[in-house]
Design a protein around this motif. Structure first.
Motif, PDB file in Angstrom:
ATOM      1  N   HIS A   5       0.434  -1.062  -0.092  1.00 23.43           N
ATOM      2  CA  HIS A   5      -0.170   0.193   0.107  1.00 23.43           C
ATOM      3  C   HIS A   5       0.959   1.746  -0.074  1.00 23.43           C
ATOM      4  O   HIS A   5       2.099   0.972  -0.403  1.00 23.43           O
ATOM      5  CB  HIS A   5      -0.712   0.289   1.002  1.00 23.43           C
ATOM      6  CG  HIS A   5      -0.136  -0.361   2.566  1.00 23.43           C
ATOM      7  ND1 HIS A   5      -0.319  -0.907   2.831  1.00 23.43           N
ATOM      8  CD2 HIS A   5       0.316   1.215   3.113  1.00 23.43           C
ATOM      9  CE1 HIS A   5       0.824  -1.042   3.966  1.00 23.43           C
ATOM     10  NE2 HIS A   5       1.089   0.805   4.334  1.00 23.43           N
ATOM     11  N   ALA A  47     -11.327  10.115  -3.442  1.00 21.43           N
ATOM     12  CA  ALA A  47     -12.145   9.637  -4.185  1.00 21.43           C
ATOM     13  C   ALA A  47     -12.553   9.853  -5.208  1.00 21.43           C
ATOM     14  O   ALA A  47     -12.977   9.756  -6.303  1.00 21.43           O
ATOM     15  CB  ALA A  47     -13.305   9.701  -2.915  1.00 21.43           C
ATOM     16  N   SER A  92      -9.672   2.774  -5.230  1.00 24.07           N
ATOM     17  CA  SER A  92      -8.779   3.314  -4.739  1.00 24.07           C
ATOM     18  C   SER A  92      -9.939   2.649  -3.549  1.00 24.07           C
ATOM     19  O   SER A  92     -10.928   2.780  -2.614  1.00 24.07           O
ATOM     20  CB  SER A  92      -7.773   4.266  -4.425  1.00 24.07           C
ATOM     21  OG  SER A  92      -8.854   5.004  -4.320  1.00 24.07           O
ATOM     22  N   THR A  93      -8.957   2.197  -2.104  1.00 23.08           N
ATOM     23  CA  THR A  93      -9.292   2.172  -0.891  1.00 23.08           C
ATOM     24  C   THR A  93      -8.623   2.831   0.169  1.00 23.08           C
ATOM     25  O   THR A  93      -7.258   2.747   0.152  1.00 23.08           O
ATOM     26  CB  THR A  93      -9.388   0.019  -0.230  1.00 23.08           C
ATOM     27  OG1 THR A  93     -10.175  -0.219  -1.550  1.00 23.08           O
ATOM     28  CG2 THR A  93      -9.813   0.474   1.178  1.00 23.08           C
ATOM     29  N   VAL A  94      -9.259   3.835   1.155  1.00 25.65           N
ATOM     30  CA  VAL A  94      -8.503   4.681   1.805  1.00 25.65           C
ATOM     31  C   VAL A  94      -8.231   4.490   3.485  1.00 25.65           C
ATOM     32  O   VAL A  94      -9.850   4.482   3.712  1.00 25.65           O
ATOM     33  CB  VAL A  94      -8.697   5.520   1.722  1.00 25.65           C
ATOM     34  CG1 VAL A  94      -8.146   6.865   2.656  1.00 25.65           C
ATOM     35  CG2 VAL A  94      -8.300   6.290   0.443  1.00 25.65           C
ATOM     36  N   HIS A  95      -7.518   4.030   3.686  1.00 27.45           N
ATOM     37  CA  HIS A  95      -7.931   3.621   5.616  1.00 27.45           C
ATOM     38  C   HIS A  95      -6.924   4.875   6.206  1.00 27.45           C
ATOM     39  O   HIS A  95      -6.359   4.852   6.139  1.00 27.45           O
ATOM     40  CB  HIS A  95      -7.122   2.476   6.076  1.00 27.45           C
ATOM     41  CG  HIS A  95      -8.053   1.168   5.545  1.00 27.45           C
ATOM     42  ND1 HIS A  95      -8.938   0.695   5.916  1.00 27.45           N
ATOM     43  CD2 HIS A  95      -7.074   0.228   4.107  1.00 27.45           C
ATOM     44  CE1 HIS A  95      -9.014  -0.186   4.703  1.00 27.45           C
ATOM     45  NE2 HIS A  95      -8.349  -0.584   4.393  1.00 27.45           N
ATOM     46  N   VAL A 137      -3.125   4.178   1.836  1.00 29.27           N
ATOM     47  CA  VAL A 137      -3.796   3.536   0.119  1.00 29.27           C
ATOM     48  C   VAL A 137      -3.102   2.883  -0.520  1.00 29.27           C
ATOM     49  O   VAL A 137      -2.464   2.173  -0.537  1.00 29.27           O
ATOM     50  CB  VAL A 137      -3.919   5.094  -0.469  1.00 29.27           C
ATOM     51  CG1 VAL A 137      -4.706   4.796  -2.258  1.00 29.27           C
ATOM     52  CG2 VAL A 137      -3.535   6.289   0.487  1.00 29.27           C
ATOM     53  N   ASP A 138      -4.819   2.016  -1.020  1.00 27.63           N
ATOM     54  CA  ASP A 138      -4.703   0.268  -1.812  1.00 27.63           C
ATOM     55  C   ASP A 138      -4.997   1.478  -2.847  1.00 27.63           C
ATOM     56  O   ASP A 138      -5.699   1.640  -2.875  1.00 27.63           O
ATOM     57  CB  ASP A 138      -5.990  -0.640  -0.952  1.00 27.63           C
ATOM     58  CG  ASP A 138      -5.029  -0.892   0.470  1.00 27.63           C
ATOM     59  OD1 ASP A 138      -3.291  -1.046   0.910  1.00 27.63           O
ATOM     60  OD2 ASP A 138      -5.359  -1.114   1.356  1.00 27.63           O
ATOM     61  N   GLY A 139      -4.541   0.544  -3.711  1.00 28.61           N
ATOM     62  CA  GLY A 139      -5.165   0.084  -5.095  1.00 28.61           C
ATOM     63  C   GLY A 139      -3.719   0.932  -6.120  1.00 28.61           C
ATOM     64  O   GLY A 139      -4.430   1.308  -7.090  1.00 28.61           O
TER      65      GLY A 139
END
Length: 316
Positions: free
Chosen positions: A237, A253, A259-262, A270-272
């Protein structure tokens, strides 16, 4: 410590029993400590029981050990409630907190009292003291013990009946680095004998090196129950530090909705996307970045992402 079997038998010969928590619910007045919680703990494996402070971990373990009556649902050991077990100290050993010791009583005498009350052979006392590294302190008064030594004595007490099931609540509290390393090795050894081991802990770095499975709860509810390897797969990530967290999340976004955000307290994960992609999006939105680097998922990051919701007044 030399790892000899606490029962004098070869490793792999202790018969553990599954722990089954089924639709467990416990309310303390208006506080919903545990809510419809279900999971299974398997013999021969170390299971980490994880959750933020106030998640309901200790309440769950107390229900399992018959110390708290559930509002509904059940928590059983080998299909039986704790109160229905014959000679329960021979079936399950527990260490919930390193307190309740008479300060003037020696470690040996403390364990002798427990052995007599549980109908256990007092010959087990020196065996379990040796197994937890307290043989040299056997004749010392417990009042002079450090917290780490009390934790070891509590574990020795849990092993008195040579049980197939061990329930341990924060056993690493008070241990120094050497003690934590010893505990990690000892728990894996006990599970390797065939015992069922469930251990709650806040020391996630140690959990990651110790357990086979994880049960994660928050707000008294199950968040995830699975083998540790399903959570810590080493997935890549991007780690970002910025004083403009909200603006970065909004920009990501908009520009990369797939993408995936934590979020953690100080970072955005950030993933993706690649680091260059995140940097380009931030630059285009005029967002100041303090750090931008590739990273790899670990248990702490996954835990924070899964348990980021507030506890809603649940109690531990």
């Amino acid at each position: 410590m030399t790892q000899t079997s606490t029962s004098g038998t070869p490793a792999g010969t202790v018969v553990g029993a599954p722990i089954e928590v089924t639709s467990l619910t416990k309310h303390f007045g208006g506080v919903h400590a545990v809510q419809d919680l279900s999971f299974t703990v398997t013999p021969g494996r170390v299971t980490g029981f994880l959750g933020p402070n106030g998640a309901g971990k200790t309440t769950t373990l107390r229900c399992l050990l018959g110390l708290v009556e559930p509002t509904s649902g059940s928590a059983t050991i080998g299909g039986k409630r704790y109160h229905d077990l014959h000679a329960p100290m021979r079936v399950v050993g527990s260490a919930l907190e390193a307190t309740g010791f008479h300060p003037g009583r020696t470690a040996t005498n403390h364990l002798r009292v427990l052995a007599r009350s549980g109908g256990l052979d007092e010959a087990r006392v020196p065996v379990v003291l040796e197994s937890v590294g307290l043989a040299d302190a056997a004749g010392r008064a417990v009042g002079g013990f450090s917290l780490g030594m009390r934790q070891r004595l509590q574990l020795a007490a849990a092993l008195l009946g040579d049980p197939g099931v061990l329930v341990l609540d924060e056993p690493a509290n008070g241990l120094d680095p050497e003690g934590i390393a010893w505990l990690r090795s000892f728990l894996r050894y006990l599970a390797g004998q065939g015992r069922t081991v469930i251990v709650s802990s806040h020391v996630l770095s140690e959990v990651e090196q110790t357990v086979d499975d994880v049960v994660i709860i928050a707000n008294g509810r199950l968040v995830r129950a699975c083998p540790l390897t399903e959570l810590t797969t080493g997935r890549a990530h991007v780690v970002v530090r910025t004083p403009s967290t909200d603006q970065l999340v909004a920009a990501l976004a908009s520009a990369a909705p797939a993408s995936t955000v934590h979020r953690t307290d100080e970072e955005v994960l950030v993933d993706g996307l690649e680091s260059a992609d995140v940097g380009r999006i931030a630059f285009g939105a005029g967002i100041e970045l303090h750090e931008l680097r590739p990273g790899v998922d670990d248990l702490e990051q996954v835990f924070l992402a899964l348990t980021s919701a507030p506890t809603d007044g649940a109690t531990s």
